[in-house]
Structure formats: C-alpha cells, structure tokens
Design a protein around this motif. Sequence first.
Motif, short mmCIF file in Angstrom:
data_model
loop_
_atom_site.label_atom_id
_atom_site.label_comp_id
_atom_site.label_asym_id
_atom_site.label_seq_id
_atom_site.Cartn_x
_atom_site.Cartn_y
_atom_site.Cartn_z
N GLY A 1 38.70 45.14 49.60
CA GLY A 1 39.83 45.32 50.51
C GLY A 1 39.40 45.99 51.81
N LEU B 1 39.48 44.18 55.53
CA LEU B 1 40.23 44.74 56.65
C LEU B 1 39.32 44.88 57.87
CD1 LEU B 1 42.46 47.57 55.09
CD2 LEU B 1 43.22 45.38 56.00
N LEU C 1 38.73 41.50 59.42
CA LEU C 1 39.93 40.93 60.03
C LEU C 1 40.37 41.73 61.25
CD1 LEU C 1 41.75 39.97 56.73
CD2 LEU C 1 40.77 38.40 58.42
N PHE D 1 41.18 48.42 43.24
CA PHE D 1 39.95 47.63 43.41
C PHE D 1 38.85 48.10 42.45
CE2 PHE D 1 41.93 47.57 47.68
CZ PHE D 1 42.09 46.21 47.81
N ALA E 1 49.66 47.81 54.14
CA ALA E 1 49.27 47.44 55.51
C ALA E 1 50.49 46.81 56.17
CB ALA E 1 48.10 46.45 55.48
N LEU F 1 47.15 39.36 58.78
CA LEU F 1 46.06 38.82 57.96
C LEU F 1 45.50 39.92 57.05
CD1 LEU F 1 44.09 36.39 60.33
CD2 LEU F 1 45.96 35.88 58.74
N GLY F 2 45.47 41.16 57.54
CA GLY F 2 45.00 42.26 56.70
C GLY F 2 45.86 42.43 55.46
N SER F 3 47.17 42.34 55.64
CA SER F 3 48.09 42.50 54.51
C SER F 3 47.91 41.36 53.50
CB SER F 3 49.53 42.53 55.03
OG SER F 3 50.45 42.69 53.98
N LEU G 1 44.55 41.82 51.60
CA LEU G 1 44.62 42.86 50.57
C LEU G 1 45.32 42.32 49.32
CD1 LEU G 1 45.55 46.15 52.51
CD2 LEU G 1 43.36 45.59 51.43
#
Lengths: 381, 381
Positions: free
Chosen positions: A62, A66, A69, A157, B56, B61-63, B66
């Motif tokens: 994760g 992040l 991205l 995770f 997030a 895109l980050g959300s 994840l």
Amino acid sequence: MFLNRRIWIVLCTLGVAFGVPTEIVESPDSVNSTLEYDSQFCHPLVIGHRGASGYAPEHTLGSYALAALMGADYVEPDLVITKDRRLVARHDNELGLTTDVSLHPEFADRYTNKTIDGKQMSGWFTEDFTLAELKTLRAVERIPNIRPGNSRMDGAFQIPTFQEIIELIKGLESSQNRIIGLYPEIKHSTYFESLGLPMEQLVVDILHSYGYQGSHAPVYIQSFEINNLKRLKRMTGIRLLQLYDSPDMTPFDQIEKENAPTYADMATPEGLAEVAKYAYAVGPDKSYIIPRDAENNLGEPTTFVHDAHEAGLKVHPYTFRAENAFLPTDCRNKMYPNLSSALGNLAAEITAYFNAGIDGLFSDQPDIPVRIRTGCLRNIN
Amino acid sequence: MFLNRRIWIVLCTLGVAFGVPTEIVESPDSVNSTLEYDSQFCHPLVIGHRGASGYAPEHTLGSYALAALMGADYVEPDLVITKDRRLVARHDNELGLTTDVSLHPEFADRYTNKTIDGKQMSGWFTEDFTLAELKTLRAVERIPNIRPGNSRMDGAFQIPTFQEIIELIKGLESSQNRIIGLYPEIKHSTYFESLGLPMEQLVVDILHSYGYQGSHAPVYIQSFEINNLKRLKRMTGIRLLQLYDSPDMTPFDQIEKENAPTYADMATPEGLAEVAKYAYAVGPDKSYIIPRDAENNLGEPTTFVHDAHEAGLKVHPYTFRAENAFLPTDCRNKMYPNLSSALGNLAAEITAYFNAGIDGLFSDQPDIPVRIRTGCLRNIN
C-alpha cells in the motif's frame, strides 16, 4: 529528451532486452548516457522513502503504491533476509517495531537478544523466521504517536517480498504509462553475511532476472557499508549509492580496520573522490548539506553538494518528512507548533535543498516534492 | 472451482476474448454459471467503497489501489460526466466537497446554483468543466473532521477518469495475480441525460472495449434509478445492481409517474420480484437488513435478505465504516466513545451482517471484512 513517454518506455524495454552489456556500461563513457537517462525523470528525483510512509505503514505494498501514484520517480524498499534466504522489505530485521509479532504466541520463543552492527537489540528477527512464517504477520505503524493516521491501517498488509514489490511496480508502470524506478537498500550487510545469509548476490540476481541491468536501468542499490558496494560494482552495472550516517560514525564493515574512515572523512573532497570510484551517487543525512542552527532552523549550506559534484557524484539526501517532529522550527505548523503529528511546511524545507543543488531526495511524503519541483518533462497523474 | 488462480486469470482472459455473446449470457440458463463465477472471489464479496476511502481521499487512484492491495474483490468508482463527455470518478458532480476548486480563481465564475435530483445545490459542477480543466484540480478529503488522517493527502491526487481506473486495476490484477473487479455507479442518470450528457452508453462502451462483457465479467453497474438499469439490461450482459435509498424516497426517474414506487415498495417481496426482472443484485442501505434500535444499536434482522434471495437477487448492502460517527453505539471505540474519528469495532457490526446472510458489502475499510470472512478460496496478499 522530449520524446513521448510511451516511446521512452519502449526504448527502455528494448534497452533492457538488448542493451549494452554490463562491462561496457561501467566504462566512463557510459556516464553521459546515464545522466541522460535520469533526465527522463523529473529533476530533482523524488524517491518515495519506504514508499509513502508518511501516509501508510512503511514498507507495505500500500505504501509503495501510494508513492508511485503520487508521482514518485523511485520507490525505496529496505531489504532484509529470512532464514530461508528470501528478501523481504523491513527497515530493520527486528520485527517488533513494525509488525504484530508480539501478539503471536506461537513465536514467543523467538524473542531474543542480539548485537547488530554493534548495537544491543531485543526482539524478533527476520533471520529466525521462514518467509511462510513472516507471511502470517501483519504490518503496523512504527511511530503511531506521530502518524496516528497510518495506525488506522495496522493489520491491513503483510510483509512484502522484494519480488512482490518489483511485480507491483511493473504493474503500476503499465497502468501509469511511465517508468517507475526501484531504490533498494541492503541492510546490515556484514551482519547477515556473518550468519551465512549474504544478500548482495540475491539482490543482483533478482534485479537482473527482471531485466534491470546496467546503469540505464531505473534502479539504484544503496548501503551504509563500503565493502559490499565495492563488491556490487564488480557484480552488476546497476548504479550504486553510498549512504552516509552520522559524521562521527564509521561504516560497520570498516570498524576493525586501521585508520578506518568516519562518514565525516568520506564527506571531504578526498573522501568523496574515493567513494566516486565505486558509487554513482551519495545519500547523506540532509544535515551534511544544510546543518540546523542553535534554534533548530536551517543554517548555511555546506560545500557538500559542490564537492560531491566535483567528484562526479549525484547527491540524494534523506529524509524529508512533513510532521513537526522532524521539521526546522520555522517550518512547523503555525497553528499547532507543539503537536508532533501536525504537518508543517515541508515544501519550504525542500525548496532550500533544491536551491542547494541536490539531484534527488528521499521523502516520506513524496507528493510534496513532486508538486513543487519545476521543469518536469512528463505530466504527473 | 479449486483451480489455481493463474489458471482462472487465463480462463477469464479467454472468456473475455472468446466468451459467450451477450444475448446468450443474459438468458436464465447463464445464472448458474454466473454464480459459479463469483465463487472465484471470496464470500461474502468485499467492495472497496470509493476505493479504501477510510484511509485515503475517496475516488482517487491512491484510494482504489489501497482497496485492491488490501484484498477487496471489487473497487467502486462513482461516475459523473464532464462537459466534453468524459467519465470521471466523483461521488457528486459538485466539486467543492472533494476538490480544491474553491482555491482556483480562474474557476470562480463557474460557481452556480442548480437543482439536482430535486435538491438545491450550490457549487462547481463537473458538467461545466472540460476534462482538461478538471485535471488542474486536486482531490481533498470530504469529511476531514472524521478522517484527519486522509486530509494529510489533500492535494496529492487528481480526479481520475474511469479509463485511468480501469488501467490501474488491470495493472494491479497483473501484479497481484488475481481478478479484481469494477463496481461503477452511474450517478444522477436522469439529470445528466436532461443536459444532453447521457452516461449509460459511454459506461457500457468503455467496459466492452476493455473486454468486460456478459455476466461473467467481474463488473457490476449500479444505480439508484430504475429506467436506466432497464435500458442497460438491453445494452449489455454485464450484471446490474439496484441501489436502495431511504424507504420513503422514490427513485428520481419515477417521481412524475402515477403510483410511483418508493424504495420501501421496492423492498417488499413483490417489489423485489419486479427488480429481479432487470437486476442481478440489490444494494440496500444496511438498515433495510438490520435496523438500529432506540439506543442506536443493531436490532433484529428483517426478512430483506430472505426475500431478495427468494426473488433470485444477491444482496450487497452499504456502507460499512469503522469510525465512531457511523457505528452502532455498542461497537464504538471503548476508550474514546465520543470522538467521532476514533475507530471502533467494525468487525462486530460486519459479523452481524454476515450472519444475516448477505452476499457482499460496501466498506470504506475493506481490509476489515477481508480479514474476518472465512471460506476464502484464494489467499490474500
């Protein structure tokens, strides 16, 4: 230099597949093309430190996703090793700091005391676990008081293998349609070698097997030690970075040598010239470049960047973090200056370092340097 | 059913490429194979609501990344449309809630008042912006008081297009070596159609163009309206889900009809039988299944799940959220019961719904249902 990104990805793939062999890439002539290669990234380079560890528990898929991205050019896994010789990402081989191992009664008897790089440590250690055992653990936030927002993801995770990280990045390169680099650090090299678990060949082998070869590959390998970097120089054409710990310390693999250098010695023009014989870049603690003054504010820049550049080295200092706890006094959150978890003006600190001429930086909040740097050749999505 | 995951991905790819044409997939006979298809996911299905919006800023895109990396089976983008007919992900067409648009003086003159689905709204609206204009905005957290940890990422991400989300998921499917589904919602269908910006064909076209066809594709399309779902039923074999708003409300596309049904009417056995004519599944507010009592604790389950199953419908309620602000009283954080942002025992609430027989759920913290469900056919990485 101004080609479309798709074309660069194609060129990179071709380069990996049919590229110049390692020996030739290591020759001085290749440096120029390497420099050109990095210009495909934005300048200065942004390295997502332990992923985007300001936003998610460090060294998790994760956190790496992040970072990528958010537009980081590279993501940084720290590598340690398991009993069955698998490379996994943790900042330390000690597991109690960043996993739920203490809640696993089946591993209670693995709790032990060790001396690692001269330091006494108590806890659970990766080298005493198989990968299958490690995969039953869950990552937790290292500094929950400073990053309570990360702690929300405690347990979400697993510990990732280096291979899983490479696969993640390959998938994101495909979806983001850009190159995303890897910036692994080999941790405790001498210590793991003393246990019969040397890491260098494993790191090189997996990188080569994924097509990362030569100084054109979007990879740097880092270490605080020296001997392993010199060995790596003979094993691969991948670029190497010498990390610098506190000036008064000596790299752990050097301490038994006569006239062993301190990191301060390695930061002089002469020391940097020695480092340049095997390393492509240096990764100093940021205080080597701009020390803090008595009020914990940024002082005057040193000659470190200039001296390193004179030696032909790129300079990628660590670690840029947005929380008050880590910022110069003047950059702290104005409303909550005494709250360690509050976010201050990291952009101001980074700007001072950009002005000091750095070539890249490690940040726990990679979105911030990505947004403030200028002169990017590519758009960030 | 117990084949290796790699084989399933290969089969899925083949299925997409050479699969049964849409018309046949829509026949009643295909339902059994569709049910078998979903058994390749874990049960109950976990849908990452607006990504992993508990961790997030939503619809970034980050959300989404994840959510997928936490093991969600599906990620859920809400879709709205731009002036130049591009599908983008926002919960609302109003942009002030989840972007920095108010800080852009160049868009100050786009601030306006509208009536959307019968509600007065003031703000900036996606349909008044081109995609290029939207791409200059940055996403911010919608509920910063409840999710201050998300606010740390304010500004880190752009508004993603539906295409970028699909590409992200395809890349993650590759790196995670498993199927990851898409669960788009078409927002304000009648409203956008009245502006000459109908969304349904665009949604279907892009999904079909990426190979998502028929009821075997890992996709559901959702809507709170009815007519567009009925139209979609003729346009695609992709599975459809009827969302249920408050019982006393009527779907917006129905309000001018004589004897227009409320959502309560649609939740009766007769109403569900009508819905089953065009929808594969229903997505009720979770209170349809277990209402809260006078103390805001979970009461006795209704017959909703049973009735929907009798009608042949799968049941995927929304929205499961870990913060005190959203939890039954008994599930709130014991140490900080009055702090709206504190995380309570979402697992307990979800367990009650699992016991009530649901087939899937929408959660802002998808890691929690992923970890507590049992009987998974695949490992979560």
